[in-house]
Design a protein around this motif. Structure first.
Motif, PDB file in Angstrom:
ATOM      1  N   ALA A 114       0.742  -1.224   0.049  1.00 34.31           N
ATOM      2  CA  ALA A 114       0.102   0.083  -0.280  1.00 34.31           C
ATOM      3  C   ALA A 114       0.864   1.241  -0.145  1.00 34.31           C
ATOM      4  CB  ALA A 114      -1.015   0.076   1.120  1.00 34.31           C
ATOM      5  N   THR A 115       0.517   2.100  -0.747  1.00 32.64           N
ATOM      6  CA  THR A 115       1.300   3.571  -0.827  1.00 32.64           C
ATOM      7  C   THR A 115       0.110   4.821  -0.111  1.00 32.64           C
ATOM      8  OG1 THR A 115       0.244   4.114  -2.931  1.00 32.64           O
ATOM      9  CG2 THR A 115       2.274   2.815  -2.866  1.00 32.64           C
ATOM     10  N   THR A 116      -1.036   4.467   0.011  1.00 35.73           N
ATOM     11  CA  THR A 116      -1.662   5.056   0.804  1.00 35.73           C
ATOM     12  C   THR A 116      -2.524   4.587   2.020  1.00 35.73           C
ATOM     13  OG1 THR A 116      -3.864   4.616  -0.569  1.00 35.73           O
ATOM     14  CG2 THR A 116      -2.385   6.519  -1.169  1.00 35.73           C
ATOM     15  N   LEU A 117      -2.945   5.286   3.108  1.00 31.48           N
ATOM     16  CA  LEU A 117      -3.754   4.887   3.975  1.00 31.48           C
ATOM     17  C   LEU A 117      -4.954   6.084   4.301  1.00 31.48           C
ATOM     18  CD1 LEU A 117      -4.888   3.211   6.445  1.00 31.48           C
ATOM     19  CD2 LEU A 117      -2.951   4.431   7.915  1.00 31.48           C
ATOM     20  N   ARG A 118      -6.190   5.658   3.787  1.00 30.70           N
ATOM     21  CA  ARG A 118      -7.430   6.511   3.838  1.00 30.70           C
ATOM     22  C   ARG A 118      -8.298   6.548   4.869  1.00 30.70           C
ATOM     23  NH1 ARG A 118      -9.657   5.001  -1.792  1.00 30.70           N
ATOM     24  NH2 ARG A 118      -9.410   3.014  -0.744  1.00 30.70           N
ATOM     25  N   VAL A 119      -8.022   7.199   6.004  1.00 29.66           N
ATOM     26  CA  VAL A 119      -8.729   7.290   7.179  1.00 29.66           C
ATOM     27  C   VAL A 119      -9.987   7.749   7.449  1.00 29.66           C
ATOM     28  CG1 VAL A 119      -8.400   7.057   9.518  1.00 29.66           C
ATOM     29  CG2 VAL A 119      -6.463   6.812   8.214  1.00 29.66           C
ATOM     30  N   GLY A 120     -11.170   7.248   7.899  1.00 32.15           N
ATOM     31  CA  GLY A 120     -12.326   8.003   8.264  1.00 32.15           C
ATOM     32  C   GLY A 120     -12.392   8.067   9.885  1.00 32.15           C
ATOM     33  N   SER A 148      -4.404  10.203   4.430  1.00 32.66           N
ATOM     34  CA  SER A 148      -5.539  11.316   4.198  1.00 32.66           C
ATOM     35  C   SER A 148      -6.712  10.894   5.128  1.00 32.66           C
ATOM     36  CB  SER A 148      -5.834  10.984   2.767  1.00 32.66           C
ATOM     37  OG  SER A 148      -6.688   9.896   2.496  1.00 32.66           O
ATOM     38  N   TRP A 149      -7.168  11.931   5.491  1.00 30.43           N
ATOM     39  CA  TRP A 149      -8.208  11.811   6.605  1.00 30.43           C
ATOM     40  C   TRP A 149      -9.509  12.359   6.119  1.00 30.43           C
ATOM     41  CZ3 TRP A 149      -7.286   9.863  11.386  1.00 30.43           C
ATOM     42  CH2 TRP A 149      -5.851   9.583  11.592  1.00 30.43           C
ATOM     43  N   SER A 150     -10.573  11.713   6.380  1.00 32.76           N
ATOM     44  CA  SER A 150     -12.057  12.127   6.121  1.00 32.76           C
ATOM     45  C   SER A 150     -12.885  12.118   7.086  1.00 32.76           C
ATOM     46  CB  SER A 150     -12.680  11.510   4.947  1.00 32.76           C
ATOM     47  OG  SER A 150     -11.718  11.352   3.737  1.00 32.76           O
ATOM     48  N   ASN A 167     -14.966   1.324  -0.981  1.00 38.58           N
ATOM     49  CA  ASN A 167     -13.283   1.530  -1.311  1.00 38.58           C
ATOM     50  C   ASN A 167     -13.063   2.751  -1.371  1.00 38.58           C
ATOM     51  OD1 ASN A 167     -10.948   0.276  -1.572  1.00 38.58           O
ATOM     52  ND2 ASN A 167     -10.924   0.361  -3.952  1.00 38.58           N
ATOM     53  N   ALA A 168     -13.681   3.826  -0.661  1.00 39.13           N
ATOM     54  CA  ALA A 168     -13.335   5.263  -0.752  1.00 39.13           C
ATOM     55  C   ALA A 168     -12.686   5.464   0.519  1.00 39.13           C
ATOM     56  CB  ALA A 168     -14.798   6.018  -0.501  1.00 39.13           C
ATOM     57  N   LEU A 169     -12.501   4.460   1.555  1.00 35.93           N
ATOM     58  CA  LEU A 169     -11.626   4.602   2.743  1.00 35.93           C
ATOM     59  C   LEU A 169     -11.079   3.257   2.960  1.00 35.93           C
ATOM     60  CD1 LEU A 169     -14.139   6.189   5.320  1.00 35.93           C
ATOM     61  CD2 LEU A 169     -12.048   7.453   4.199  1.00 35.93           C
ATOM     62  N   ASN A 206     -11.257  -1.873   5.163  1.00 34.64           N
ATOM     63  CA  ASN A 206     -11.841  -2.384   3.885  1.00 34.64           C
ATOM     64  C   ASN A 206     -11.547  -4.067   3.731  1.00 34.64           C
ATOM     65  OD1 ASN A 206     -11.175  -2.950   0.997  1.00 34.64           O
ATOM     66  ND2 ASN A 206     -13.096  -1.696   0.769  1.00 34.64           N
ATOM     67  N   GLY A 207     -12.270  -4.501   3.331  1.00 33.47           N
ATOM     68  CA  GLY A 207     -11.778  -6.240   3.386  1.00 33.47           C
ATOM     69  C   GLY A 207     -10.657  -6.557   2.272  1.00 33.47           C
ATOM     70  N   ASP A 208     -10.727  -5.780   1.043  1.00 31.47           N
ATOM     71  CA  ASP A 208      -9.381  -6.110   0.326  1.00 31.47           C
ATOM     72  C   ASP A 208      -8.222  -5.307   0.723  1.00 31.47           C
ATOM     73  OD1 ASP A 208     -11.111  -7.392  -1.431  1.00 31.47           O
ATOM     74  OD2 ASP A 208     -11.599  -5.561  -2.576  1.00 31.47           O
TER      75      ASP A 208
END
Length: 321
Positions: A29-35, A63-65, A80-82, A219-221
């Motif tokens: 992974a190159t990103t970690l999108r966190v809610g 990134s944070w949402s 898969n948006a987070l 996310n499962g994947d």
């Protein structure tokens, strides 16, 4: 000419290799999108830049949402948006009932006083039994949904005895102030914020019902493709929680700056009886048993469309290896 066995076998292996697709491993992974939400430990993690510091050497961009409640957060996670997020006990139930692509990866426990049913200060409602027939606001599919059910049960009432109003916190505040609802069920830190308002009275907190858990989901994947990273994420949050609990004055300041809520509000939320930011880790059997009970109750009440098997959607470092 008769082909000898060794040549036939060699040719067969070669053809099999051509016919079988190569096993592809997902790239790191190159990103970690966190809610995240204003409540929960991720506010501290975000404010202190913990993930950014921890994963910088792995080349991972964070990134944070922000979300006002758990249901839309987990919808984004499933879509898969987070990649990762935190919610209370109920949002994962609704997400899995909708066959969302997510897994439980961590669990924690907060104060038993972290949810409450609030009423206007001068309301004639004095007991939980007085809620019969009243319009009560809570976000459907949130922890406040379950808190409402359990608190009503203590007075011999069910959701059929009230008029549920599906409102997210910002809308519920407006309805509360306008006198459009009789009561409002909410969680910290919105609960702590409401306590600062002169027009608000606490009818009852969840201290009188069984303790509950909150959950971290991935996310499962993402969890399947990045098991070592998911493990490190939970361990990083756990360390941040323990350090934050050991230095509450600084933690309160960080939370306040990140959430935009006053230090008074954050102090109230973080110092409730039993509150402990370090009380979290990977999902264990007691968490599964608890969440299965929540899922079973929602199914029995006809609120979710199918029965769930919580153990089948739990990720742990052991099951990932």
């Amino acid at each position: 000419m008769t082909m000898n066995f060794s040549r036939r076998a060699a040719l067969g292996l070669g053809l099999a290799a051509l016919a079988t697709p190569a096993i592809l491993r997902a790239a790191p992974a190159t990103t970690l999108r966190v809610g995240w939400q204003k409540g929960g430990l991720l506010g501290l993690v975000k404010g202190a830049g913990v993930f950014e510091q921890t994963f910088a050497d792995k080349g991972i961009k964070v990134s944070w949402s922000e979300f006002t409640s758990g249901p839309p957060l987990l919808e984004a996670l499933s879509a898969n948006a987070l990649d990762f997020g935190y919610t209370g006990n109920v949002p994962p139930i609704f997400a899995h009932a909708a066959r969302g692509n997510l897994v439980f990866v961590g669990a924690g426990q907060g104060s038993r006083e972290g949810h409450a049913i609030l009423v206007p200060k001068d309301s004639p409602i004095q007991t939980l039994a007085d809620l019969k027939g009243q319009k009560i606001a809570f976000k459907r599919g949130s922890s406040a949904h379950y808190a409402t059910i359990k608190l009503l049960e203590t007075a011999g009432l069910t959701l059929d005895d009230i008029q549920p109003q599906d409102l997210a916190p910002p809308d519920a505040i407006a309805a509360f102030d306008a006198g459009a609802i009789g009561a409002w069920t909410i969680w910290d830190p919105y609960f702590a914020m409401a306590q600062e308002r002169p027009n608000t009275r606490v009818l009852e907190t969840t201290a009188i019902v069984d303790p509950d858990y909150n959950f971290y989901s991935a996310n499962g994947d993402y969890a399947k493709e990045n098991p070592a990273l998911v493990k490190q994420i939970i361990e990083t949050i756990q360390t941040a929680g323990r350090e934050g609990q050991a230095n509450l004055p600084q933690t309160i300041q960080t939370f306040s700056k990140e959430t935009g809520l006053s230090e008074t509000v954050m102090e109230r939320a973080l110092t409730r009886k039993g509150a402990d930011l370090g009380h979290l880790g990977f999902v264990e059997p007691q968490h599964i048993t608890y969440e299965q009970g929540v899922a079973d109750e929602f199914y029995k009440l006809g609120i979710i469309p199918r029965q769930l098997e919580i153990a089948s959607v739990v990720w742990t470092p052991q099951t990932a290896t």
